[in-house]
Design a protein around this motif. Sequence first.
Motif, mmCIF file in Angstrom:
data_model
loop_
_atom_site.group_PDB
_atom_site.id
_atom_site.type_symbol
_atom_site.label_atom_id
_atom_site.label_comp_id
_atom_site.label_asym_id
_atom_site.label_seq_id
_atom_site.Cartn_x
_atom_site.Cartn_y
_atom_site.Cartn_z
ATOM 1 N N ALA A 183 0.799 -1.221 -0.011
ATOM 2 C CA ALA A 183 0.135 -0.011 -0.369
ATOM 3 C C ALA A 183 0.879 1.311 0.262
ATOM 4 O O ALA A 183 0.606 2.312 -0.800
ATOM 5 N N TRP A 184 2.018 1.156 0.708
ATOM 6 C CA TRP A 184 2.817 2.354 0.740
ATOM 7 C C TRP A 184 3.630 2.551 -0.258
ATOM 8 O O TRP A 184 4.288 3.639 -0.731
ATOM 9 N N SER A 214 2.573 2.355 -3.419
ATOM 10 C CA SER A 214 1.736 2.825 -4.330
ATOM 11 C C SER A 214 1.902 4.185 -4.820
ATOM 12 O O SER A 214 2.225 4.347 -5.938
ATOM 13 N N GLU A 215 2.090 4.964 -3.645
ATOM 14 C CA GLU A 215 1.988 6.399 -4.035
ATOM 15 C C GLU A 215 3.259 6.691 -4.700
ATOM 16 O O GLU A 215 3.301 7.212 -6.033
ATOM 17 N N ILE A 249 -0.143 -2.622 -4.143
ATOM 18 C CA ILE A 249 -0.069 -1.531 -5.234
ATOM 19 C C ILE A 249 -1.426 -1.570 -5.975
ATOM 20 O O ILE A 249 -1.741 -0.536 -6.371
ATOM 21 N N SER A 264 -4.571 0.105 -4.363
ATOM 22 C CA SER A 264 -4.288 1.398 -4.186
ATOM 23 C C SER A 264 -4.522 2.133 -5.657
ATOM 24 O O SER A 264 -4.467 3.267 -5.577
ATOM 25 N N THR A 265 -4.347 1.278 -6.462
ATOM 26 C CA THR A 265 -4.098 2.019 -8.025
ATOM 27 C C THR A 265 -5.523 1.898 -8.855
ATOM 28 O O THR A 265 -5.800 2.807 -9.518
ATOM 29 N N ASP A 268 -3.904 10.284 -2.286
ATOM 30 C CA ASP A 268 -3.073 9.106 -2.559
ATOM 31 C C ASP A 268 -2.587 8.409 -1.360
ATOM 32 O O ASP A 268 -2.745 7.422 -0.999
ATOM 33 N N SER A 313 -3.659 4.935 0.819
ATOM 34 C CA SER A 313 -2.581 4.089 1.110
ATOM 35 C C SER A 313 -2.851 3.686 2.428
ATOM 36 O O SER A 313 -2.694 2.443 3.055
#
Length: 611
Positions: free
Chosen positions: A164-165, A167-168, A216, A219-220, A490, A494
Amino acid sequence: MPKPTVEHAEDDDHHSDHESVGSDELEATETQPLRTPSREGLADDVAEFARGYNLMHKLEIFEKAAALIQSSTAIEDIPSITDEEIAALRRETERKWSQPKMLYFTILVCSIGAIEQGWAQTSMNGANLYFPREFGIGSPSPRDKLIVGLINSGIYLSTGIIGAWLSEPINRRVGRRGAIFMASWVCLISNIASALSGSWLVLLLFRVLLGVGLGIDASTVSVFAAECAPSAIRGGLAVSWQMWVAFGIFLGFVANVAVYDFPNPWRLQLAAPLLPTIPLLIMVFMSPESPAWYIKSEARYDLAFRSLCKLRNTELQAAKEVYAAYLQHQAKGIAPEAKSSFLTKMVELVSVPRIRRATIASYTVMLSQQLCGINIIAFYSSSIFVDAGFSDFGALLASCIFGFVNFVGAFPAVWTMDTLGRRSLLLLTLPFMALTMFAAGLSFSIPEDNPAHFALLATMIYLFCAEYSPGMGPVPSAYSAEVFPLSNRDVGMSLAVATANVWAAVLSLTFPRIMEALRPQGAFTLYAALNVVAVILVFFFVPETKRKSLEELDEVFSVPTRTFVRYQTTEYLPWFVRRYILRQKGAELRPLGLGGEYRQVGQEDDDDEES
C-alpha cells in the motif's frame, strides 16, 4: 433507517458520490468558482493556455470549451459549435451511460485487476485443506496453528505494510498503467512460485511477495477507473471495484472445486489466479493513461487532452474538462514544484484537523470491515465447513456458494450507495450481520448428525455474506476514496488499504488459535460481538458523505469530532428512539450544522475547541 447525516445544505442530485475521487481537477466547475472575464480577455487567456501547452492546433475547440465554462451564453449560441457537439453535451445528463467504447474497455481492464485481487486472496481457502499436511504443519499444536495462520495472513500483512505504501511513489513515477503493470508482474511471479513451493518457508515468502503486488494494485486500480470515468457515472463504477473483487473471490472458489480430484490440488489452486493476470498485462497499455495523473504529476494538459479524447464522446467535452482543470489550478496557485513531500502529506493526515477527521472516519470503516469477520470466512470457510462435519468436497462446494452470494449481493450497492448513503448502509446491515454470525455459532450446539446443524450453519453464513456485500463490502473503499482532499488522497488511500490489510493479517494470524481455544461456537460469538463494536464505532465517528461535492465534504469534516459525537448522543439517538421505537411521528431532528456549528477548514485542534 433514515440517514443520520450531517446536514448543512441542500444536496444537489447532480453531484456524484465520487466527484472527488482522484479527478476533482477535471471537475473544477463544480468545486471551484471560476472568474468570468470579458470576451476579449477570455480569448487571450485561452490562447495563452494553448501556446503554453502545445495545443494551438486545437485553439478553436478550447475557445468553445472556455465559453461553456465561463460564459452565460446558451450552448446553441456559442460560435462554431456543431450539432454533434450540442447533442453530445445534452447526452451527458440525458443518456449518461452512452460513452465511448474506450472508456468501457478501460473499466474492463480495471475489472480484471479487481478479479485478480479477489481470486489471489481466495486461492488459499481451498489450499488450507492440503498444504499443511504436505509440509508437516497440519497438527493441532500451537506451533503448527501459528505457522498456518502466518501463511494465510502473510498476503494481508505485506499488502498493508509494504504494498500500500509503495503505491504512491510508484504511481508518481510511472503512472497508473505502469503501476498496475508492475504490480501484475509481481503477482504473476508470486502465484507461480507459490504453487511450486517445496517448503512452508518458501510458500510464506512468495505469499508475502504476492501481497506487495496486490497492495499496489488495490491502491491504484479503483483510482484509475475513477479518474477516467465522467462524474455522472463515477459512483456506480467505483462500486464495481468491490463487485468484481467479489467475482474474483467466486472464481477462486470455483477453481478450488474444479481441481479437487487432481494430485496435489493446492498447487493448482495457488497457481490459478495467474489466469486474469495475463490478459491484464496485455491490455493495460491498450487503454489511455489517467488524464488526472498527467495533470497532477506533470502538468501536461496536452497529454491529458489526448487521453480524454479517447474517453469522451467529443473533443469539446475533453477540452472542457482539461481547461476547467487548468483554471482551477490557476485559481488555487498550484504548481508542480510546490507539491508537498510524501512525509509532509503523511504528517498532515493527523496534524490538520479537517484531514485528521477524514483519517479517523476512514480508519473506522476500514477497521470495522475487518472486525465483522468476513475475511475469516473468505480464507477459512472450507476449514470451518470441514470442522462442522462436511466432507472436503462438500466444504469446497459450500464455499463456492458463499462466493456466489458475495458477488450477487454486491449489485444492490450500485443503487443504494446513492440513495441510502454510506453511513446508513453500514448502520442498517451491521446489526443483522452480528445476529447471523451469532446464529452461525449456535449451530455448533446442534449435534453433527442432525441435518439442522448443517442447514443452520450454511444458511447463516450465506445470510451474513448477503448482508455484508451491499454494505460493509463496498462502503469502506468508496468512503475512504472520497473523504480526503485531493492533495492527500493518494496517501490517505494508502493508509486506508494498509489499515484494512494489517488488521486482516492480525485476524487471519490469530483465527486458528481462536478456533482452537474457543472452539467454533466461541469464535463465531466473538465476531458477532465485534460486529456490535463496529456499529458503535460507525455511529460515533463516520459522517455521511453521499452526494457531497469537494467543498461540501470540507464542511462535513470541519465539524469537530466531539461536536459530532455529542450530536449523535444528545440529538440523533433520542430522536431515533422517539421516532422508530416509541412511534412518535411528530418527532423532529435538529440538523447538525445549523446555528454556526461549522468551522473553517484548517481550524485549531479539537483540544482547543469549545466542549
